[in-house]
Design a protein around this motif. Sequence first.
Motif, PDB file in Angstrom:
ATOM      1  N   HIS A  12       0.834  -1.207   0.000  1.00  0.00           N
ATOM      2  CA  HIS A  12       0.000   0.000   0.000  1.00  0.00           C
ATOM      3  C   HIS A  12       0.869   1.257   0.000  1.00  0.00           C
ATOM      4  O   HIS A  12       0.580   2.217  -0.725  1.00  0.00           O
ATOM      5  CB  HIS A  12      -0.919  -0.001   1.225  1.00  0.00           C
ATOM      6  CG  HIS A  12      -2.090  -0.932   1.102  1.00  0.00           C
ATOM      7  ND1 HIS A  12      -3.131  -0.712   0.227  1.00  0.00           N
ATOM      8  CD2 HIS A  12      -2.374  -2.098   1.744  1.00  0.00           C
ATOM      9  CE1 HIS A  12      -4.009  -1.700   0.330  1.00  0.00           C
ATOM     10  NE2 HIS A  12      -3.574  -2.552   1.242  1.00  0.00           N
ATOM     11  N   MET A  13       1.931   1.258   0.800  1.00  0.00           N
ATOM     12  CA  MET A  13       2.796   2.438   0.864  1.00  0.00           C
ATOM     13  C   MET A  13       3.580   2.638  -0.428  1.00  0.00           C
ATOM     14  O   MET A  13       3.883   3.771  -0.810  1.00  0.00           O
ATOM     15  CB  MET A  13       3.747   2.313   2.060  1.00  0.00           C
ATOM     16  CG  MET A  13       3.032   2.376   3.404  1.00  0.00           C
ATOM     17  SD  MET A  13       4.133   2.238   4.833  1.00  0.00           S
ATOM     18  CE  MET A  13       5.017   3.789   4.729  1.00  0.00           C
ATOM     19  N   ALA A  14       3.894   1.545  -1.120  1.00  0.00           N
ATOM     20  CA  ALA A  14       4.611   1.632  -2.388  1.00  0.00           C
ATOM     21  C   ALA A  14       3.664   1.876  -3.564  1.00  0.00           C
ATOM     22  O   ALA A  14       4.112   2.004  -4.702  1.00  0.00           O
ATOM     23  CB  ALA A  14       5.407   0.355  -2.638  1.00  0.00           C
ATOM     24  N   LYS A  15       2.347   1.920  -3.239  1.00  0.00           N
ATOM     25  CA  LYS A  15       1.314   2.067  -4.275  1.00  0.00           C
ATOM     26  C   LYS A  15       1.424   0.963  -5.328  1.00  0.00           C
ATOM     27  O   LYS A  15       1.258   1.194  -6.525  1.00  0.00           O
ATOM     28  CB  LYS A  15       1.381   3.452  -4.918  1.00  0.00           C
ATOM     29  CG  LYS A  15       1.002   4.574  -3.962  1.00  0.00           C
ATOM     30  CD  LYS A  15       1.028   5.928  -4.627  1.00  0.00           C
ATOM     31  CE  LYS A  15       0.397   7.008  -3.762  1.00  0.00           C
ATOM     32  NZ  LYS A  15       0.878   7.062  -2.391  1.00  0.00           N
ATOM     33  N   SER A  16       1.722  -0.233  -4.839  1.00  0.00           N
ATOM     34  CA  SER A  16       1.832  -1.403  -5.710  1.00  0.00           C
ATOM     35  C   SER A  16       1.443  -2.636  -4.900  1.00  0.00           C
ATOM     36  O   SER A  16       2.274  -3.236  -4.217  1.00  0.00           O
ATOM     37  CB  SER A  16       3.257  -1.559  -6.248  1.00  0.00           C
ATOM     38  OG  SER A  16       3.406  -2.782  -6.944  1.00  0.00           O
ATOM     39  N   ARG A  17       0.167  -2.993  -4.958  1.00  0.00           N
ATOM     40  CA  ARG A  17      -0.283  -4.152  -4.199  1.00  0.00           C
ATOM     41  C   ARG A  17       0.392  -5.434  -4.688  1.00  0.00           C
ATOM     42  O   ARG A  17       0.610  -6.362  -3.905  1.00  0.00           O
ATOM     43  CB  ARG A  17      -1.802  -4.275  -4.305  1.00  0.00           C
ATOM     44  CG  ARG A  17      -2.557  -3.121  -3.652  1.00  0.00           C
ATOM     45  CD  ARG A  17      -4.050  -3.374  -3.653  1.00  0.00           C
ATOM     46  NE  ARG A  17      -4.790  -2.227  -3.135  1.00  0.00           N
ATOM     47  CZ  ARG A  17      -6.102  -2.187  -2.983  1.00  0.00           C
ATOM     48  NH1 ARG A  17      -6.823  -3.243  -3.324  1.00  0.00           N
ATOM     49  NH2 ARG A  17      -6.699  -1.112  -2.507  1.00  0.00           N
ATOM     50  N   LYS A  18       0.711  -5.480  -5.972  1.00  0.00           N
ATOM     51  CA  LYS A  18       1.403  -6.650  -6.504  1.00  0.00           C
ATOM     52  C   LYS A  18       2.745  -6.846  -5.804  1.00  0.00           C
ATOM     53  O   LYS A  18       3.161  -7.971  -5.537  1.00  0.00           O
ATOM     54  CB  LYS A  18       1.603  -6.496  -8.013  1.00  0.00           C
ATOM     55  CG  LYS A  18       0.332  -6.650  -8.838  1.00  0.00           C
ATOM     56  CD  LYS A  18       0.599  -6.395 -10.301  1.00  0.00           C
ATOM     57  CE  LYS A  18       1.513  -7.448 -10.893  1.00  0.00           C
ATOM     58  NZ  LYS A  18       1.735  -7.224 -12.353  1.00  0.00           N
ATOM     59  N   GLN A  19       3.405  -5.730  -5.505  1.00  0.00           N
ATOM     60  CA  GLN A  19       4.686  -5.798  -4.806  1.00  0.00           C
ATOM     61  C   GLN A  19       4.507  -6.445  -3.434  1.00  0.00           C
ATOM     62  O   GLN A  19       5.288  -7.308  -3.011  1.00  0.00           O
ATOM     63  CB  GLN A  19       5.260  -4.396  -4.638  1.00  0.00           C
ATOM     64  CG  GLN A  19       6.710  -4.363  -4.222  1.00  0.00           C
ATOM     65  CD  GLN A  19       7.655  -4.545  -5.388  1.00  0.00           C
ATOM     66  OE1 GLN A  19       7.739  -3.713  -6.273  1.00  0.00           O
ATOM     67  NE2 GLN A  19       8.363  -5.658  -5.383  1.00  0.00           N
TER      68      GLN A  19
END
Length: 557
Positions: free
Chosen positions: A270-277
Amino acid sequence: MDVLQMGIVLVIVLFLAIIMGRYISQAFSLEGTRLDSIFGGVEKGVYKLGGISTADMTWKQYAKALLLSNIVMFGIGYLIVRMQGFLPGNPSNIAGMDPLLSFNTISSFLTNTNLQHYSGESGLSYFSQMSVIMYLMFTTPATGLALCIAFFRGLTGKRTIGNFYVDLVRAHTRILIPLSVIVGILLIAQGVPQTLHATVQATTIEGIQQQIARGPVAALESIKHLGTNGGGFFGVNSAHPFENPTPLTNVLEIISMFLIPASLPFAFGHMAKSRKQGWIFFSAMALMFVAFLSLAYIAESNGNPALEKIGLSQSEGSMEGKEVRFGIAQSALFTTVTTAATTGTVNNMHDTLTPLGGIVPLGLMMLNCVFGGDGVGTINMLMYAILAVFLAGLMVGRTPEFLGRKIEGKEMKLIAITILVHPIITLLPTAWALVTSMGSSAISNAGFHGISQVLYEFTSSAANNGSGFEGLGDNTPFWNVSTGIVMLLGRYLSMIAMIAVAGSLLAKKPVPETLGTFKTDNSTFMVILLSTVLIVGALTFFPVIALGPIAEWLTIR
């Protein structure tokens, strides 16, 4: 049926972790959220009362604040346990703790390790249990969470690394205290004691007088698991019917200690704005976890050949050292979760695990990145991710990048130091203990199992786990001092190095993504990440595993 019950527990953990991951990212958000209207008033009162500035910090200021606060907590905690014989809240008249044992105890709980060289019900007064042990059980996981969030900010390119005191307070008010109240009430409802009354004197059916210890057990149990603290109010930990009276409390304790560690990869996504990550990191951890759990369950289900040779039936598996009310499945699951989440609480005697089953807790603590404790495990996995990106970049002749930041020599030196510190502070003290009478005299089981006992003690200390084989006579000056030093080094060297990496990455200008950018949100990267973790782990620890559990298994076949 065993697989089904373990699967149900893990599915519940996954469901709650997805929700909790989103919540954690909002709880520590640098932008205003709805949570500010709920908790903001209390937090502002704490800042005002403590004279805390909420201004943003550099990574050096963040690290300094973390270390200074922990030094103060160490001093206060040490004085209290040394003087507990003269302090109130001591209805059982327990004397002050020995100086070296006090050093070990405070080092243990300050570092979120909770290794116990004493028996909880007879070693500490109620006042010490609440003002030192339970206090540190809140502040140390809160410290780990704060550092983890600061690390996330550095990697994801937030405007600042944050403020340590703000993160520390939020970890308490928004996560640990509310959850511990809920879990504590559920435990009380299941029969876990919560009282300040003294030890009860009871008369058994044989007419013998027996002292039954009790106390504020439910309060300690809730934060013990939620904070991945470990330790226990009673010496036998979560195998004690007052700490863990029913199958429901056993499941509740498993979920509690797994919840925050399992949710942090999702919070990072969420913090990286990449749920896939976030899913990639969670999946990598989950695959290793399932592999270790399978080994533990199969090894214990197949029984112990050494016991079978002396005529003990192993048709129900190796039940030595396990509670019948939990059985093989819940014992294997508890063992795997408590060492994956570096909690250290136990509901069965790890010393009685089969040799192959004993590899599971040892292996998980040696890797120290399969979910890990509140914050630390996810940081370690991200550290391996940066290493994996660096190695992949070298193979294709391209400057490595992670989330838009170039990975260069400074970051890799710090990561290399962190990777090397863990095996050094595990293996060197183990070798020293085995070749000196001060260390080897504590071994209760000669041979290969004795090597495992010593190895387990230092691995648990270095990984800030706190569980033990418990066959080791470890309340001696040698063990109190050596494990105390290992616990402090294992906690703070990696913390300082990782916050420095976060500060270094945050200061760099983001690099735009191109066709040549190595993607870190797909299955290819997950395979590279898993390979990096397992290869590094095998190169550093497999030889000593071969000398301990594997050699023992080969001798009893």
